[in-house]
Write an enzyme that holds these catalytic residues in place. Structure first.
Site, PDB file in Angstrom:
ATOM      1  N   TYR A 193      31.428  31.579  29.773  1.00 46.16           N
ATOM      2  CA  TYR A 193      32.093  31.623  31.077  1.00 46.16           C
ATOM      3  C   TYR A 193      33.357  32.467  30.985  1.00 46.16           C
ATOM      4  O   TYR A 193      33.927  32.647  29.911  1.00 46.16           O
ATOM      5  CB  TYR A 193      32.429  30.211  31.583  1.00 46.16           C
ATOM      6  CG  TYR A 193      33.487  29.489  30.780  1.00 46.16           C
ATOM      7  CD1 TYR A 193      33.134  28.639  29.737  1.00 46.16           C
ATOM      8  CD2 TYR A 193      34.844  29.647  31.070  1.00 46.16           C
ATOM      9  CE1 TYR A 193      34.095  27.965  29.001  1.00 46.16           C
ATOM     10  CE2 TYR A 193      35.815  28.973  30.338  1.00 46.16           C
ATOM     11  CZ  TYR A 193      35.442  28.138  29.304  1.00 46.16           C
ATOM     12  OH  TYR A 193      36.399  27.477  28.572  1.00 46.16           O
ATOM     13  N   CYS A 194      33.752  33.019  32.136  1.00 44.70           N
ATOM     14  CA  CYS A 194      35.013  33.750  32.246  1.00 44.70           C
ATOM     15  C   CYS A 194      35.527  33.541  33.670  1.00 44.70           C
ATOM     16  O   CYS A 194      34.978  32.723  34.412  1.00 44.70           O
ATOM     17  CB  CYS A 194      34.817  35.227  31.913  1.00 44.70           C
ATOM     18  SG  CYS A 194      33.678  36.084  33.016  1.00 44.70           S
ATOM     19  N   THR A 195      36.554  34.268  34.073  1.00 42.83           N
ATOM     20  CA  THR A 195      37.213  33.980  35.354  1.00 42.83           C
ATOM     21  C   THR A 195      36.266  34.132  36.546  1.00 42.83           C
ATOM     22  O   THR A 195      36.093  33.204  37.332  1.00 42.83           O
ATOM     23  CB  THR A 195      38.439  34.894  35.546  1.00 42.83           C
ATOM     24  OG1 THR A 195      39.219  34.848  34.350  1.00 42.83           O
ATOM     25  CG2 THR A 195      39.273  34.432  36.725  1.00 42.83           C
TER      26      THR A 195
END
Ligand SMILES: [Zn+2]
Ligand SMILES: [Zn+2]
Length: 296
Positions: A176-178
């Protein structure tokens, strides 16, 4: 109170003449009081912008007029003012610098919806969840039980995968990331490296915390604009996971040391920030090369 919006968006798509769009786009944004930063490259677009709600609505229509971006996904947040001071539009080699230019997003991990992630947690499934962001982002907020590699920048992802994640090749692994853009490449690199069951969180943290605050996200979300951090949770025990560098009080707030020769990023509560003149140490306070502009 003014009614502003901030948009986060990206799309990997083959762009023939990104240099042509750059000037056009900058001009349009200046005329319509849109601020932020937008990168165009042969591989697509990556941007975050703020503006009055009516200008943001116009902006969305404007960008969607390009056939390449007609189905682009805008993640939207409410804010009280511009979250940027200026407008920057740039031509780039990659829309996210990661040295992953030769990694194909066609090999990206399977998209995992926020609903599905909640379900995996609820059912206590056996999975590994990895933060694909930088250390200072994951330090103030992360998913429950996430692995948070201490990356200085996204260029270190390859090293993290090759050295630290190897043992999880046969596990279910979720990145996951922003907003999702880094995971398109991060998860593809996992797949290309022989990982067997790879997922990427669809729409990133932004999309998740909107739908499921006060659940499996712990702390704040770092953002690359004037807000610096978004605090999605209202449950006290889920609001903060980090502490002030000076006094240990819970905080998600960062400063860059005002000694420009140091510029270290440190967590500081508001009190300690003022008490220490925005500096990380007494040595830095004594520096003659301190920043003149104060903020926050
Ligand atoms: Zn403090
Ligand atoms: Zn310092």
């Amino acid at each position: 109170m003014n009614d502003y919006r901030v948009l986060l968006f990206y799309k990997y798509v083959n762009l023939q003449n990104p240099e042509r769009i750059v000037l056009e786009h900058l001009h349009w944004c200046l005329q319509n009081d849109i601020k932020g930063r937008v990168f165009f490259a042969n591989e697509g677009v990556n941007g975050t912008v703020s503006g009055l709600v009516e200008n943001i609505e116009k902006y969305k229509l404007h960008l969607k007029k390009y056939p390449e971006f007609s189905d682009i996904w805008f993640k939207e947040d409410v804010t009280e003012e511009h979250t940027f001071k200026k407008m920057h539009v740039r031509l780039k080699d990659e829309i996210v610098s990661g040295g992953l230019k030769n990694v194909s997003i066609d090999h990206g991990g399977k998209k995992l919806s926020p609903e599905k992630l909640v379900q995996l947690y609820q059912e206590k499934k056996d999975f590994v969840i990895v933060d694909a962001r930088n250390w200072y982002e994951s330090k103030i907020g992360k998913f429950k039980n996430a692995i948070t590699p201490p990356m200085k920048n996204f260029r270190e992802w390859k090293k993290v995968v090759d050295h630290d994640l190897n043992e999880f090749k046969d596990k279910t692994i979720i990145t996951y990331c922003t907003g999702g853009i880094r995971c398109e490449k991060a998860s593809a690199y996992l797949v290309e490296s022989g990982f067997n069951d790879v997922y990427q969180l669809d729409g990133g943290i932004v999309n998740f915390i909107k739908k499921f605050p006060d659940t499996y996200w712990e702390g704040g979300m770092f953002v690359f604009d004037e807000r610096r951090v978004v605090v999605p949770n209202s449950k006290e025990e889920l609001k903060y996971i980090a502490q002030c560098h000076f006094c240990g009080e819970k905080t998600s707030y960062y400063i860059n040391c005002h000694n420009q020769d140091c510029d270290k990023i440190i967590l500081s509560c508001q009190n300690c920030k003022l008490e220490n003149d925005y500096c990380c140490s007494d040595e830095c306070r004594a520096s003659l090369n301190k920043r003149k502009v104060f903020h926050g």
